[in-house]
Design an enzyme around this catalytic site. Structure first.
Site, PDB file in Angstrom:
ATOM      1  N   LYS A 204       0.841  -1.196   0.000  1.00 13.67           N
ATOM      2  CA  LYS A 204       0.000   0.000   0.000  1.00 13.67           C
ATOM      3  C   LYS A 204       0.880   1.252   0.000  1.00 13.67           C
ATOM      4  O   LYS A 204       0.608   2.226  -0.706  1.00 13.67           O
ATOM      5  CB  LYS A 204      -0.932  -0.009   1.217  1.00 13.67           C
ATOM      6  CG  LYS A 204      -2.028  -1.070   1.103  1.00 13.67           C
ATOM      7  CD  LYS A 204      -2.780  -1.288   2.405  1.00 13.67           C
ATOM      8  CE  LYS A 204      -3.733  -2.483   2.280  1.00 13.67           C
ATOM      9  NZ  LYS A 204      -4.380  -2.871   3.531  1.00 13.67           N
TER      10      LYS A 204
ATOM     11  N   GLN B 290      -4.080  -1.608   9.857  1.00 12.83           N
ATOM     12  CA  GLN B 290      -4.010  -2.921   9.220  1.00 12.83           C
ATOM     13  C   GLN B 290      -4.584  -3.991  10.149  1.00 12.83           C
ATOM     14  O   GLN B 290      -4.205  -4.078  11.315  1.00 12.83           O
ATOM     15  CB  GLN B 290      -2.554  -3.247   8.844  1.00 12.83           C
ATOM     16  CG  GLN B 290      -2.390  -4.544   8.074  1.00 12.83           C
ATOM     17  CD  GLN B 290      -3.080  -4.534   6.704  1.00 12.83           C
ATOM     18  OE1 GLN B 290      -3.001  -3.551   5.971  1.00 12.83           O
ATOM     19  NE2 GLN B 290      -3.757  -5.614   6.362  1.00 12.83           N
TER      20      GLN B 290
ATOM     21  N   ASP C 228     -10.705   3.140   4.510  1.00  8.15           N
ATOM     22  CA  ASP C 228     -11.101   1.737   4.326  1.00  8.15           C
ATOM     23  C   ASP C 228     -12.627   1.600   4.245  1.00  8.15           C
ATOM     24  O   ASP C 228     -13.131   0.560   3.832  1.00  8.15           O
ATOM     25  CB  ASP C 228     -10.592   0.880   5.502  1.00  8.15           C
ATOM     26  CG  ASP C 228      -9.248   0.220   5.197  1.00  8.15           C
ATOM     27  OD1 ASP C 228      -8.974  -0.044   4.011  1.00  8.15           O
ATOM     28  OD2 ASP C 228      -8.492  -0.038   6.147  1.00  8.15           O
TER      29      ASP C 228
END
Ligand code: NAD
Length: 289
Positions: free
Chosen positions: A54, A98, A121
């Site tokens: 990412k 994460q 997200d």
């Protein structure tokens, strides 16, 4: 029939290029550079690779990316303090924690603490609610990536029967919601671990999305001839990655199929960039594109 392969790498590249162009336009106009802050707790090697990928994608697109790496024994209060500091930092536009978090940390509590305007997200309940109502701020990256793949590939969803296997908050549930929304207009069946006779549902699917995390679970003879098969699964067998669909037999029956690797996976990161750019645009008060 031999299926057309839906090239996720290529569609993701195009999506990332659009994000890079958007970032350049934003910084030229306002001086603001989209900034994604990633938080990685613990030593899980797969998570470290995901976060690194990412970050690389951010850097390639001209975004700023920072990594906050914390040891596995980090306490919940300490993590919460970091999230709050990132919420308050005007230079940060997107926050990514994460998953999975180490045992002992309440994942829901941490995700709920992320400022919805920086929740790239799309997991915060406020953003989930907005998505459900068809007025999204951020769409969760994986299902958003699937919708984009379908669109770019010219696959019609309206009036089609879409069957989604898996009901996680990250993939299955939002996937079913997006396919059934106005504009996509599919008729959706959501299958899960308690569904009886999944095979029968699969055989009725014009569009089949497998997101359950069991290697090669969906067999070729479960697929309706001409169906579109989207394989979200990423499973490691030895040093090989396989999806949730038994690819070769499925590709003999489907009209289009996503491979693993090189299908949905690259789209997830590309959509994260799109969301981070959107967050930077929203937070900088710059509505010109
Ligand atoms: P999860 O474990 O949170 O959820 C799995 C879902 O599958 C559950 O809702 C469960 O009800 C269902 N399920 C489990 N066993 C089943 C069975 N036998 N029959 C029917 N349904 C069953 O998983 P997740 O986070 O949604 O991920 C699913 C898969 O997608 C995994 O392989 C994961 O690695 C992959 N994934 C890929 C990407 C990507 O970028 N391509 C992103 C996220 C997840």
């Amino acid at each position: 029939m031999t299926a057309t392969v839906i090239d996720g790498k290529q569609i993701a590249e195009q999506t990332r290029a659009e994000a890079a162009a958007g970032a350049l336009a934003l910084s030229t106009r306002t001086g603001v550079i989209p900034h994604l802050a990633a938080v990685l707790v613990g030593e899980d090697p797969a998570s470290a690779v995901y976060v690194r990928n990412k970050q690389i994608a951010c850097e390639k697109a001209g975004f700023k990316s920072t990594l906050h790496r914390l040891p596995a024994n980090t306490g919940q209060a300490e993590l919460l303090t970091l999230v709050q500091a990132l919420n308050a930092d005007a230079d940060v536009h997107g926050i990514l924690v994460q998953l999975p978090l180490p045992k002992g940390i309440d994942t829901t509590l941490i995700l709920d603490a992320i400022l919805p305007a920086k929740d790239v997200d799309g997991f915060h309940p406020e953003n989930v609610g907005l998505m459900q109502q068809g007025r999204p701020r951020f769409l969760p990256c994986t299902p958003a990536g699937v919708m984009r793949m379908l669109k770019v590939s010219g696959i019609e969803t309206a009036g089609k029967h879409a069957v989604v296997i898996g009901r996680s908050d990250i993939v299955g549930k939002p996937m079913a919601a997006l396919l059934g929304q106005k504009g996509a207009d599919a008729t959706v069946t959501l299958c899960h671990s308690r569904t009886q006779d999944i095979r029968a549902f699969c055989r009725e699917a014009d569009i089949l999305v497998a997101a359950l995390g069991i290697p090669q679970f969906v067999k070729g003879d479960w697929i309706k001839p001409g169906a579109v098969v989207i394989d979200v699964g990423i499973n490691r067998i030895g040093d090989k990655l396989v999806g949730d669909v038994d690819y070769l037999p499925a590709a003999q029956v489907a009209s289009a199929i996503t491979p693993v690797p090189g299908g949905v996976g690259p789209m997830t990161i590309a959509m994260l960039l799109a969301n981070t750019l959107q967050a930077a645009i929203n937070l900088s008060g710059s509505d010109a594109r």
